[in-house]
Structures are given as structure tokens and as C-alpha cells.
Design an enzyme around this catalytic site. Structure first.
Site, PDB file in Angstrom:
ATOM      1  N   ASP A  27      -2.599 -10.673  -2.088  1.00 59.06           N
ATOM      2  CA  ASP A  27      -3.194 -10.168  -0.849  1.00 59.06           C
ATOM      3  C   ASP A  27      -4.662  -9.818  -1.117  1.00 59.06           C
ATOM      4  O   ASP A  27      -5.032  -9.465  -2.240  1.00 59.06           O
ATOM      5  CB  ASP A  27      -2.419  -8.919  -0.409  1.00 59.06           C
ATOM      6  CG  ASP A  27      -2.830  -8.425   0.966  1.00 59.06           C
ATOM      7  OD1 ASP A  27      -2.162  -8.797   1.940  1.00 59.06           O
ATOM      8  OD2 ASP A  27      -3.821  -7.667   1.055  1.00 59.06           O
ATOM      9  N   HIS A  54      -6.292  -7.316  -0.284  1.00 58.58           N
ATOM     10  CA  HIS A  54      -6.475  -5.889  -0.573  1.00 58.58           C
ATOM     11  C   HIS A  54      -5.746  -5.518  -1.860  1.00 58.58           C
ATOM     12  O   HIS A  54      -4.737  -6.146  -2.217  1.00 58.58           O
ATOM     13  CB  HIS A  54      -5.913  -5.033   0.578  1.00 58.58           C
ATOM     14  CG  HIS A  54      -6.547  -5.320   1.900  1.00 58.58           C
ATOM     15  ND1 HIS A  54      -5.996  -6.208   2.811  1.00 58.58           N
ATOM     16  CD2 HIS A  54      -7.692  -4.863   2.459  1.00 58.58           C
ATOM     17  CE1 HIS A  54      -6.780  -6.272   3.881  1.00 58.58           C
ATOM     18  NE2 HIS A  54      -7.815  -5.466   3.696  1.00 58.58           N
ATOM     19  N   HIS A 111       0.820  -1.223   0.000  1.00 58.71           N
ATOM     20  CA  HIS A 111       0.000   0.000   0.000  1.00 58.71           C
ATOM     21  C   HIS A 111       0.854   1.274   0.000  1.00 58.71           C
ATOM     22  O   HIS A 111       0.310   2.377  -0.051  1.00 58.71           O
ATOM     23  CB  HIS A 111      -0.927   0.041   1.218  1.00 58.71           C
ATOM     24  CG  HIS A 111      -1.953  -1.048   1.236  1.00 58.71           C
ATOM     25  ND1 HIS A 111      -2.830  -1.256   0.195  1.00 58.71           N
ATOM     26  CD2 HIS A 111      -2.249  -1.989   2.174  1.00 58.71           C
ATOM     27  CE1 HIS A 111      -3.623  -2.284   0.493  1.00 58.71           C
ATOM     28  NE2 HIS A 111      -3.284  -2.757   1.685  1.00 58.71           N
ATOM     29  N   ASP A 139      -4.466 -12.788   4.004  1.00 56.70           N
ATOM     30  CA  ASP A 139      -5.749 -12.258   4.479  1.00 56.70           C
ATOM     31  C   ASP A 139      -6.926 -12.616   3.566  1.00 56.70           C
ATOM     32  O   ASP A 139      -8.057 -12.210   3.840  1.00 56.70           O
ATOM     33  CB  ASP A 139      -5.683 -10.742   4.742  1.00 56.70           C
ATOM     34  CG  ASP A 139      -4.923  -9.978   3.693  1.00 56.70           C
ATOM     35  OD1 ASP A 139      -4.609 -10.568   2.637  1.00 56.70           O
ATOM     36  OD2 ASP A 139      -4.639  -8.786   3.920  1.00 56.70           O
TER      37      ASP A 139
HETATM   38 ZN   LIG Z   1      -4.059  -7.141   2.911  1.00 62.21          ZN
END
Ligand SMILES: [Zn+2]
Length: 312
Positions: free
Chosen positions: A159, A161, A123, A245
Site C-alpha cells: 500500500d 501508506h 493502520h 493507492d
Molecule cells: Zn493506503
């Protein structure tokens, strides 16, 4: 005989301690290390710290100086991206161990490996830390690989996200392809929507998926979308942003991957690397917040990495 696989961890990973109520607790790496101890994979403790010059391959100088100035103090980049007194040291160590790993893979000293990078990185944008991430470890590894002679890089982000930071870093770079499978509607929300470049020669291929997907849906996307684009890109090394995740037990994600499915995903990555780039494959820890799921899924990944494929 040389090791086929190794796992890198920074000597400073425990220094990033932002309290027991934050999801990114040191126990995440401890869980991974338990899996490494149960496997036949060699663990390497890296003492290297990324330098400001190296961070400058990915991040702007003002951003780097702003983070380095927080060393030894508490700081809040935003409400969930926090720095404790040891966090900058840990972030420099995470980036350093990512560099160590990718250098060994590109030089052929090992075939594939994992860096247990914490804080995570995907991120972190060129000019902004966010989403628990300070420096973008996988992006730094991609730039390091290029400097060692790898021309085209592929990054596959698994991931749950969207890796908005990695996309931001390589937006203008035709030689770095970023394919990102993630759950639609999660953080960071405003990025990762379907419809970016699909020409297969660099660019970003975000693949947003509905909540509730399992290994069948993941494999369909990997085989029908990711594999042909990877083949056209013909990478010299494949890097994976490895988040746990998307596990069914994870408190942040809403996907339904089971523990053994992470071994299937890692096996797909191994197959791609064997087909396209002499097996060169490096993985970097991103998210994953259910400790038991992280440990067991890490074990499944290591099992897949240890399987000897037919290297031509
Ligand atoms: Zn994540």
C-alpha cells in the site's frame, strides 16, 4: 480439481457506509468484484464474523470492547476513521473473511488467494483504530497462521501508506517479518522511516520511497532489499497488504505504478512464495481509491495469481 486461487469477500462488506464524501466507499469492493467476475477466479462469500477472542490475538480487550460497543451507532474514532451503524458488522466480517482465507491457504486447500477486506486494516494498531482501519486484518491472519502451525510469517505491505498498525502489532515478535514499501511523507508520517531492524529474522523493515516511483524502483527494492531479507527469514507463508493507492491515477498517493505493474508485483510475490513456502500466499485489500484503477489493477493481480508456476 482443487482451485489454485480464490477470492473471499464478506457477506457484510456493504454495511460499512460512511457517506459518499469519504474515500472508503463501497464502490471500491464493487470494482474488485467486477474484476473477479471477468476472471476465472472463484469468488467465495464468507459469512464468518471474527470473535472477540480472535480479535484479542492482535488487539487489547478494552479496544475490542470499545469498538464492539459502537455496533449499530454512528461513531468517530478520529476525523477520518468513522463508523456508521453497520461498520462494526462489516469490520467483523472483513476480519472473518481474512481468517477464512488464511486458514485455507495454510491448510493447503487453496494455494493462494485474496480477501477483499473492507474496512481495511494495516493502520489499526493494537490499541487504536486509525486511517480508515478498524481491526488489523492482515495481522489477525498472521496470528491465525501461527496457531495453525506456521512458525515464521512474512508480511509484505505494498500500500502507498506505511502500515503503522501492522508494525505496531509485531514490533516485539521475531517470527513475523514486516517489509513495507510506502511513499515518504504521507499518512501516518511519524512512522515508516528507514533504519529499523534489517537482520532479517523478524522485525520491521520500512522502506520509504520518494513520490513519483514507478515499477522500476519498486522492483529494485523488492529484488535488492526485500528478496534477500525474505530468504533469510524463510517464511512458512507470505501475506501481502495489497493497496492500489500507489497507482498513478490514485487521488491519495503520488506514485506512478501503472495498471499492469500490479500484475508484476503480484508475480514477484507468487515467485517468492513458490521459492520459499510451497506457494502459500494470501493477499488482503488495503487502500486504493480510483475505482477504474482499482478494477483494472485487481484484474492484473488476479491474472498473475492464476499463472501456474512450477511448484516443486
Ligand atoms: Zn493506503
Amino acid at each position: 480439481m482443487k482451485d489454485l486461487v480464490a477470492v473471499w469477500v464478506s457477506a457484510h462488506w456493504q454495511e460499512h457506509d460512511i457517506g459518499p464524501d469519504h474515500p472508503d466507499i463501497p464502490g471500491r469492493v464493487e470494482a474488485c468484484l467486477r474484476a473477479v467476475a471477468l476472471s476465472k477466479v472463484r469468488q467465495v462469500q464468507a459469512t464468518r464474523l471474527a470473535t472477540a477472542d480472535e480479535l484479542g490475538w492482535v488487539h487489547g480487550p478494552e479496544f475490542v470492547q470499545r469498538i464492539l460497543a459502537s455496533r449499530g451507532t454512528w461513531d468517530a474514532i478520529d476525523h477520518e476513521t468513522l463508523l456508521g451503524p453497520g461498520s462494526v458488522l462489516a469490520a467483523l466480517g472483513a476480519a472473518g473473511c481474512a481468517l477464512d482465507l488464511v486458514e485455507q491457504v495454510v491448510r493447503g486447500e487453496i494455494v493462494r488467494g485474496v480477501a477483499l477486506t473492507r474496512p481495511p486494516g494495516h493502520h489499526a494498531e493494537r490499541e487504536r483504530a486509525s486511517g480508515y482501519c478498524i481491526f488489523n486484518n492482515v495481522a489477525l491472519a498472521a496470528r491465525a497462521a501461527q496457531r495453525l502451525g506456521a512458525r515464521r510469517i512474512a508480511i509484505v505491505d505494498l500500500d502507498v501508506h506505511h502500515g503503522n498498525g501492522t508494525e505496531d502489532v509485531f514490533r516485539e515478535d521475531p517470527e513475523v517479518l514486516v517489509i513495507d514499501l510506502h511513499q515518504r511523507g504521507l499518512f501516518p508520517e511519524e512512522t515508516g522511516k528507514w533504519g529499523a531492524s534489517l537482520d532479517g529474522f523478524g522485525g520491521s523493515v520500512p522502506v520509504p520511497l520518494a513520490a513519483g516511483c514507478g515499477i522500476r524502483e519498486y522492483l529494485t527494492v523488492l529484488e535488492e532489499v526485500a528478496t534477500p531479507i525474505l530468504r533469510r527469514h524463510a517464511p512458512d507463508v507470505i501475506l501481502v497488504s495489497l493497496g492500489f493507492d500507489a497507482h498513478v491515477g490514485d487521488p491519495l498517493g503520488g506514485m506512478k505504478l501503472e495498471t499492469e505493474d500490479f500484475g508484476v508485483l503480484a508475480g514477484w510475490a507468487v515467485d517468492m512464495a513458490e521459492e520459499m513456502c510451497g506457494g502459500r500466499l494470501a493477499m488482503f485489500l488495503e487502500g486504493g481509491y480510483a475505482l477504474e484503477a482499482v478494477e483494472e489493477s485487481m484484474g492484473a493481480v488476479l491474472g498473475a495469481l492464476l499463472v501456474t508456476r512450477q511448484v516443486p
